[in-house]
Design an enzyme around this catalytic site. Structure first.
Site, PDB file in Angstrom:
ATOM      1  N   CYS A 121      -8.617  45.486  52.253  1.00  0.00           N
ATOM      2  CA  CYS A 121      -7.123  46.342  52.227  1.00  0.00           C
ATOM      3  C   CYS A 121      -7.001  46.973  53.453  1.00  0.00           C
ATOM      4  CB  CYS A 121      -7.520  47.440  51.154  1.00  0.00           C
ATOM      5  SG  CYS A 121      -7.876  46.750  49.464  1.00  0.00           S
ATOM      6  N   HIS A 172       0.500  50.274  46.832  1.00  0.00           N
ATOM      7  CA  HIS A 172      -0.619  49.620  47.562  1.00  0.00           C
ATOM      8  C   HIS A 172      -0.556  47.953  47.756  1.00  0.00           C
ATOM      9  CE1 HIS A 172      -4.344  49.104  49.630  1.00  0.00           C
ATOM     10  NE2 HIS A 172      -5.124  49.126  48.455  1.00  0.00           N
TER      11      HIS A 172
HETATM   12  C1  LIG Z   1      -4.368  49.954  36.955  1.00  0.00           C
HETATM   13  C2  LIG Z   1      -4.068  48.593  36.692  1.00  0.00           C
HETATM   14  C3  LIG Z   1      -5.066  47.797  36.035  1.00  0.00           C
HETATM   15  C4  LIG Z   1      -2.912  48.726  35.727  1.00  0.00           C
HETATM   16  O1  LIG Z   1      -2.317  47.471  35.449  1.00  0.00           O
HETATM   17  P1  LIG Z   1      -1.927  46.938  33.882  1.00  0.00           P
HETATM   18  O2  LIG Z   1      -2.662  47.508  32.883  1.00  0.00           O
HETATM   19  O3  LIG Z   1      -1.349  45.575  33.909  1.00  0.00           O
HETATM   20  O4  LIG Z   1      -0.570  47.824  33.757  1.00  0.00           O
HETATM   21  P2  LIG Z   1       0.871  47.355  33.675  1.00  0.00           P
HETATM   22  O5  LIG Z   1       1.250  46.560  34.804  1.00  0.00           O
HETATM   23  O6  LIG Z   1       1.015  46.669  32.218  1.00  0.00           O
HETATM   24  O7  LIG Z   1       1.748  48.484  33.755  1.00  0.00           O
HETATM   25  C5  LIG Z   1       2.019  49.246  32.522  1.00  0.00           C
HETATM   26  C6  LIG Z   1       2.791  50.567  32.977  1.00  0.00           C
HETATM   27  O8  LIG Z   1       1.892  51.431  33.860  1.00  0.00           O
HETATM   28  C7  LIG Z   1       2.614  51.536  35.296  1.00  0.00           C
HETATM   29  N1  LIG Z   1       1.727  51.545  36.097  1.00  0.00           N
HETATM   30  C8  LIG Z   1       0.748  50.201  36.582  1.00  0.00           C
HETATM   31  N2  LIG Z   1      -0.156  50.741  37.433  1.00  0.00           N
HETATM   32  C9  LIG Z   1       0.121  51.862  37.441  1.00  0.00           C
HETATM   33  C10 LIG Z   1      -0.650  52.741  38.419  1.00  0.00           C
HETATM   34  N3  LIG Z   1      -1.491  52.349  39.283  1.00  0.00           N
HETATM   35  N4  LIG Z   1      -0.295  54.147  38.420  1.00  0.00           N
HETATM   36  C11 LIG Z   1       1.072  54.453  37.830  1.00  0.00           C
HETATM   37  N5  LIG Z   1       1.546  53.415  36.970  1.00  0.00           N
HETATM   38  C12 LIG Z   1       1.192  52.254  36.955  1.00  0.00           C
HETATM   39  C13 LIG Z   1       3.962  50.170  35.267  1.00  0.00           C
HETATM   40  O9  LIG Z   1       4.887  50.419  36.060  1.00  0.00           O
HETATM   41  C14 LIG Z   1       4.182  50.214  33.807  1.00  0.00           C
HETATM   42  O10 LIG Z   1       4.852  51.205  33.348  1.00  0.00           O
HETATM   43  P3  LIG Z   1       6.327  50.828  32.511  1.00  0.00           P
HETATM   44  O11 LIG Z   1       5.670  50.432  31.254  1.00  0.00           O
HETATM   45  O12 LIG Z   1       7.106  52.082  32.674  1.00  0.00           O
HETATM   46  O13 LIG Z   1       7.091  49.595  33.127  1.00  0.00           O
HETATM   47  C15 LIG Z   1      -3.429  47.884  37.852  1.00  0.00           C
HETATM   48  O14 LIG Z   1      -2.430  48.692  38.230  1.00  0.00           O
HETATM   49  C16 LIG Z   1      -4.770  47.936  38.819  1.00  0.00           C
HETATM   50  O15 LIG Z   1      -5.539  46.973  38.905  1.00  0.00           O
HETATM   51  N6  LIG Z   1      -4.715  48.656  39.948  1.00  0.00           N
HETATM   52  C17 LIG Z   1      -5.714  48.826  40.834  1.00  0.00           C
HETATM   53  C18 LIG Z   1      -5.376  47.759  42.050  1.00  0.00           C
HETATM   54  C19 LIG Z   1      -6.432  47.762  42.906  1.00  0.00           C
HETATM   55  O16 LIG Z   1      -7.814  47.472  42.687  1.00  0.00           O
HETATM   56  N7  LIG Z   1      -6.201  47.852  44.385  1.00  0.00           N
HETATM   57  C20 LIG Z   1      -7.238  47.666  45.396  1.00  0.00           C
HETATM   58  C21 LIG Z   1      -8.088  48.787  45.568  1.00  0.00           C
HETATM   59  S1  LIG Z   1      -9.424  48.695  46.717  1.00  0.00           S
END
Ligand SMILES: CC(C)(COP(=O)(O)OP(=O)(O)OC[C@H]1O[C@@H](n2cnc3c(N)ncnc32)[C@H](O)[C@@H]1OP(=O)(O)O)[C@@H](O)C(=O)NCCC(=O)NCCS
Length: 377
Positions: free
Chosen positions: A75, A324
């Site tokens: 990242c 991100h």
């Molecule tokens: C947190 C996480 C697991 C959620 O993924 P998910 O459970 O598949 O969520 P979805 O894609 O089904 O989204 C569900 C809803 O939440 C929202 N959403 C998803 N991730 C979000 C986040 N991080 N913050 C705010 N809203 C979020 C989506 O827009 C969606 O909204 P909607 O229903 O209004 O369309 C994913 O965002 C993730 O893995 N984040 C971390 C990424 C990471 O690790 N990056 C590297 C860091 S070192």
């Protein structure tokens, strides 16, 4: 930069070309004057099956035959690409350089993106055993709570602040403000981290043009100077670290950057820090020396990192609110700080911003890069 978010109508090459061409237009530099391209992308092979990215980008942007070099540091790929390009210009090797960062993440499922991102940690000892990135940062959060009494509400305050800033940023993925209740009631991802404690999965790109300062002054009356850039490394696996509540690589890179720039933490007006999870912003503002170890959560809750407060942290909305797209993040941080220092921050402008800083982390802290920037008009 491009708008971050789910950019289903643009592929990786369109995203980076959009950012790159806009940066060249903004700097008033035609393609023939670009001497080299440095590009940050973390996982294009796993996410879209495309490697050899920078040659592809140079070609698509009509920049052949300049050297085009890919930089990968998870990242922190964008931030390390920026530093590599900075060294190339500072050494006199190249005169005018374009630095880009890009990632196209939303074409795969969350599960597949999680596996691709997990490669930034120790594949054999961590990811293989189920330690995904939310899980690794959850360990840091639990330990910070245990050692310093940091609360889930204090972590949630990071998300509320960053979404408030993102709501003022037209390039951000999330443009709505959220409340503490929204964060606290969101689904648990890796206890104690909830959905709203996590940065999202995003598409996007960012680019900047670097050149010697005297030359930049011929192109703009609002040049921004990179005064220092420092980088450090640490173990990939958390289990080998002395502490779970500090990122040693951040501390080392920051100390060096402050020394090279001849400044102290209290001189910084605006800083983009690596808030991949809300606890990561708390660790960052402590490790960068803005607040004492253990006091980052309380400081955030009390508004000391809000826009135009003691120090404005993550005015773009950070990784949490702005999005991100991993390889793009480090370059986007530089774009935001450049806008702030030039007075182009729009509704999120930090008053009288003169010194800014970027802090970009790879993995759970195995790479950190810190760059100090200042207005040079
Ligand atoms: C947190 C996480 C697991 C959620 O993924 P998910 O459970 O598949 O969520 P979805 O894609 O089904 O989204 C569900 C809803 O939440 C929202 N959403 C998803 N991730 C979000 C986040 N991080 N913050 C705010 N809203 C979020 C989506 O827009 C969606 O909204 P909607 O229903 O209004 O369309 C994913 O965002 C993730 O893995 N984040 C971390 C990424 C990471 O690790 N990056 C590297 C860091 S070192």
């Amino acid at each position: 930069m491009t708008k971050f978010g789910e950019r289903w109508n643009a592929g990786l090459r369109e995203l980076i070309a959009e950012a790159g061409v806009n940066a060249m237009k903004d700097a008033g530099i035609p393609g023939e004057q670009i001497d080299a391209l440095y590009g940050g992308t973390m996982a294009s092979g796993s996410l879209i099956g495309q490697e050899h990215i920078t040659a592809l980008i140079a070609d698509y942007m009509g920049l052949n035959p300049i050297p085009a070099t890919r930089v990968e540091a998870a990242c922190a790929s964008g931030g390390v690409a920026l530093r590599t390009a900075y060294m190339a210009v500072a050494s006199g090797l190249h005169d005018t350089v374009v630095v880009g960062g890009v990632e196209k993440m939303t074409d795969v499922s969350t599960g597949d993106a999680t596996i691709a991102l997990g490669g930034a940690g120790d594949q054999e000892w961590e990811l293989f055993n189920g330690a995904t990135f939310p899980a690794l940062y959850a360990l840091a959060a639990r330990r910070h709570m245990f050692e310093y009494g940091t609360t889930e509400e204090q972590m949630a305050a990071v998300a509320v602040k960053n979404h408030a800033n993102a709501a003022k940023n037209p390039f951000a993925q999330f443009t709505k403000e959220i409340t503490l209740e929204t964060v606290m009631n969101s689904k648990v991802i890796a206890d104690p981290l909830k959905l709203m404690d996590c940065s999202p999965i995003s598409d996007g790109a960012a680019a900047v043009i670097l050149m010697p300062l005297d030359k930049a002054k011929e192109h703009t009356d609002k040049p921004v100077e990179i005064v220092a850039s420092a980088q450090a490394s640490d173990t990939l696996a958390l289990q080998s670290r002395k502490s779970l509540t500090s990122l040693r690589a951040t501390q080392v890179a920051a100390e060096k950057a402050y020394r090279l720039a001849g400044i102290k933490p209290s001189d910084v007006n605006v800083c983009e820090v690596h808030d991949c999870f809300t606890i990561a912003e708390i660790l960052a503002i402590e490790d960068l020396g803005f607040f004492k170890k253990g006091e980052g959560g309380k400081a955030t809750e009390e508004g000391e990192t809000a826009l135009n407060s003691r120090i404005s942290v993550n005015t773009s909305g950070g990784l949490k609110g702005c999005g991100h797209p991993v390889g793009a993040t480090g370059v986007k941080q530089a774009v935001e700080i450049a806008w702030q220092l030039r007075g182009d921050g729009g509704r999120r402008q930090v008053k009288d911003a003169r010194i800014g800083m970027t802090h970009n982390v790879g993995g759970s802290g195995a790479t950190a890069v810190v760059s100090v920037m200042r207005r040079a008009d």
